[in-house]
Structures are given as structure tokens and as C-alpha cells.
Motif scaffolding. Structure first.
Motif, short mmCIF file in Angstrom:
data_model
loop_
_atom_site.label_atom_id
_atom_site.label_comp_id
_atom_site.label_asym_id
_atom_site.label_seq_id
_atom_site.Cartn_x
_atom_site.Cartn_y
_atom_site.Cartn_z
N ALA A 263 0.86 -1.18 0.00
CA ALA A 263 0.00 0.00 0.00
C ALA A 263 0.90 1.24 0.00
N ILE A 264 0.90 1.95 -1.11
CA ILE A 264 1.83 3.06 -1.31
C ILE A 264 1.58 4.19 -0.31
N ASP A 265 2.67 4.60 0.34
CA ASP A 265 2.66 5.72 1.29
C ASP A 265 1.76 5.49 2.50
N ARG A 266 1.49 4.23 2.82
CA ARG A 266 0.73 3.92 4.03
C ARG A 266 1.65 3.23 5.02
N VAL A 267 1.61 3.68 6.27
CA VAL A 267 2.47 3.11 7.30
C VAL A 267 1.61 2.59 8.44
N GLY A 268 2.17 1.61 9.14
CA GLY A 268 1.51 1.11 10.34
C GLY A 268 0.28 0.26 10.10
N LEU A 269 0.09 -0.25 8.90
CA LEU A 269 -1.08 -1.09 8.62
C LEU A 269 -0.91 -2.47 9.25
N ASP A 270 -1.93 -2.93 9.94
CA ASP A 270 -1.92 -4.29 10.49
C ASP A 270 -3.08 -5.03 9.87
N LEU A 271 -2.79 -5.81 8.84
CA LEU A 271 -3.84 -6.45 8.05
C LEU A 271 -3.94 -7.94 8.25
N TYR A 272 -3.09 -8.51 9.11
CA TYR A 272 -3.07 -9.96 9.28
C TYR A 272 -4.46 -10.48 9.69
N GLY A 273 -4.89 -11.51 8.97
CA GLY A 273 -6.17 -12.14 9.29
C GLY A 273 -7.36 -11.50 8.61
N LEU A 274 -7.16 -10.36 7.94
CA LEU A 274 -8.27 -9.69 7.28
C LEU A 274 -8.49 -10.26 5.87
N HIS A 275 -9.74 -10.27 5.46
CA HIS A 275 -10.07 -10.64 4.08
C HIS A 275 -9.96 -9.37 3.25
N VAL A 276 -9.10 -9.39 2.24
CA VAL A 276 -8.87 -8.21 1.41
C VAL A 276 -9.01 -8.61 -0.06
N SER A 277 -9.03 -7.59 -0.92
CA SER A 277 -9.01 -7.87 -2.35
C SER A 277 -7.98 -6.96 -3.01
#
Length: 317
Positions: A263-277
Motif C-alpha cells: 500500500a503506497i505511502d501507508r504506514v503502520g497497517l496491520d492487516l493480518y487475518g483480514l479478508h482483502v481484495s
């Protein structure tokens, strides 16, 4: 939109309806013509519209091991159909027993007894029943007996994708496999999407300053050719510009093929376990092995810059 899993889920008091039947994988622009016409005619007649589809893909039951890569899972197809105004989606479990159903029995059990079809809308090449013995001519013939009509819609759409071939799910899968995301998007009417749960990977991207979401894709997903792509990482309804990597990560001699999105220019994302596309906009380059980590970092920075440019140009178009 109502969603039914099997004939037993159809309400007992279900009245007459306008129906279309097909796999409709990807709900591409050709499919949209048929589904859109089904919705239009249903509204004209004051009846609900129903799409009938199958799970798993019939080829997997008829010829085990031949399941095609899927352009969209069923829940995504349902979303796209709901957007087109469909009132109900019937997913029929495609079993060995069901595959042996004669065309006449299919018409009676599904269209007549359960859906009370008033009008059935199909493409000219529609086939159904055991060994695909049923066609639109047979469907029309039985309509005289069971009081429904058949309307045949030419779903052939052509454009630049595939060198002018008629748009189809088969062509779309081929373009995705070749990394031609512009061609796939022309057929689908939107960027090709891959989805799944974010899982822990080797953490190399984080160590290099480009933390990625490692997406464990759904079974049979149509995954683009190895390479770097511009696109979006969609999380909880937010579309974040992203640089996407598909492949085995040859820089570190890995063997597992993965889909990873930064994710460009995004910091600190915690996405583990999330359903994403992940939506694929454009191919940037092939997967390469560099002589050093420094060269890799330079290439990754250039990739991110190029991806940002492509996404900005798309958003402004």
C-alpha cells in the motif's frame, strides 16, 4: 437480492419469474447484456428476476481436475449481479447425480416446478442437462408445453482485447494469465480482482522498507502472470493505491508463488487475518533477479513511482 443455495431454499410461495441460467464467471460485459435484459424484462412484466448458476464449476464434476481458474468467486458474482438489479440468485450444487439430469427433467425440476418461469433469457450457445444435450431450441420447444417463452440474446461483444475475439470468460482467463490487465479490464468492464486472507510471509518486504500484504488467494483463483503490477489494495471498503508483486520471489530463491501488495505511502497497517481484495490495473514489469539487494531496492522504488503514476492517470481519466 435473495440468495438461495439449492432448490430447497426457494420460498414455497414463489410466483412466476424471469430466469437466466449460466456459470457467469466474471460477470463480464457479455454476461451483463443477458443479465441486464433479464432484469429489464422482469420489471416490464412485474415479476422478479432470477439468475441460476452452479457450484462447483460443472467441468470439475464432469472432468475432475479440469476446474478452470475463476475470475470471481460466487460472493463477488452475487455482488455484481445485485448491482445489475437481479432480485434472486440460485446457486445449484453441481453433483455427479445432478450432472446426469436429462434436459427435460432439468426444465421441469428447476424452471417449472420451482421457479415458475414465465420467460427464460439465454445466449445462443446455451447448453444444459446430461452431456450438455439441451440447447435453446429444446428449451423453446418445451416452453409451449409448460407455458414459458424463451428470448435469445446475442452476448457477443468485441473490442481490442484478444485481437478482436468475441469477449468471453475463456478469453479473459487467457489475458489474465498473460498479464494483459488492460485487455481483461476491457472485457470485464472493471479491473480484474483477486482476493483472500492476509497471512504472514517471510517479512522480507518489511525488512526492505516496503511492507506487503501477503494474500492467500481463494482456491482456483485466476492469478495474473508473474510480475509487478499497479493497482489497489481494498481493505474494509477503502481502496489504497498499491504496487503488487506476483511470483516466487526469485531474489531470495523462494519457490512458493504469492500475491503481495504494498500500500503506497501507508504506514503502520496491520492487516493480518483480514479478508482483502487486490485490483490489477496495469502490468509494470516482469519478475527479475537482481545482482544485489541495493539494485533490488532501486528497482522497487522505481516500481512504486511508476505504479503511482499509472494509478493517478487512471483516477484522473
Amino acid at each position: 437480492m435473495q440468495r438461495w443455495r439449492g432448490l430447497e431454499d426457494i420460498p414455497q410461495d414463489w410466483g412466476r419469474s424471469v430466469v437466466t441460467i449460466g456459470s457467469y464467471d466474471g460477470v463480464h460485459r457479455g454476461h451483463q447484456l443477458i443479465i441486464g435484459r433479464t432484469v429489464e424484462r422482469a420489471r416490464e412484466l412485474g415479476m422478479p428476476s432470477v439468475v441460476v448458476t452452479f457450484d462447483p464449476h460443472p467441468s470439475e464434476v464432469v472432468r475432475p481436475g479440469s476446474h478452470p481458474p475463476l475470475l470471481a468467486p460466487h460472493h463477488r458474482r452475487a455482488e455484481l449481479m445485485a448491482d445489475l438489479g437481479v432480485d434472486a440468485l440460485l446457486i445449484l450444487p453441481f453433483t455427479t447425480e445432478f450432472s446426469k439430469l436429462a434436459p427435460a427433467d432439468f426444465i421441469v425440476k428447476v424452471l417449472v416446478d420451482k421457479l415458475h418461469a414465465r420467460l427464460v433469457i439465454e445466449g445462443p450457445n446455451f447448453r444444459f442437462g446430461h452431456k450438455a444435450a439441451g440447447n435453446v431450441d429444446l428449451l423453446t420447444e418445451f416452453g409451449g408445453t409448460y407455458d414459458y417463452r424463451v428470448e435469445v440474446i446475442d452476448l457477443r461483444v468485441r473490442g481490442e482485447a484478444g485481437g478482436g475475439e468475441p469477449f468471453s470468460s475463456t478469453l479473459t482467463r487467457r489475458l489474465v494469465a498473460e498479464g494483459d490487465m488492460a485487455g481483461a479490464a476491457e472485457i470485464l468492464g472493471r479491473p480484474h480482482r483477486v482476493e483472500g486472507v492476509v497471512v504472514r510471509g517471510a517479512q522480507r518486504g518489511r525488512e526492505l522498507g516496503f511492507p506487503t500484504a501477503n494474500v492467500e488467494t481463494l482456491p482456483h483463483t485466476a492469478i495474473p502472470a508473474d510480475g509487478v503490477y499497479a493497482g489497489w489494495l481494498n481493505v474494509n471498503g477503502e481502496a489504497m493505491p498499491a504496487a503488487i508483486s506476483v511470483g516466487t520471489n526469485p531474489q531470495f530463491d523462494a519457490t512458493e508463488r504469492t500475491v503481495e501488495a504494498y500500500a503506497i505511502d501507508r504506514v503502520g497497517l496491520d492487516l493480518y487475518g483480514l479478508h482483502v481484495s487486490v485490483d490489477f490495473l496495469a502490468y509494470v514489469r516482469g519478475m527479475l533477479k537482481f545482482d544485489s539487494i541495493d539494485e533490488l531496492l532501486v528497482a522497487m522504488a522505481a516500481d512504486v513511482k511508476r505504479c503511482s503514476e499509472l494509478i493517478s492517470a487512471y483516477d484522473q481519466s
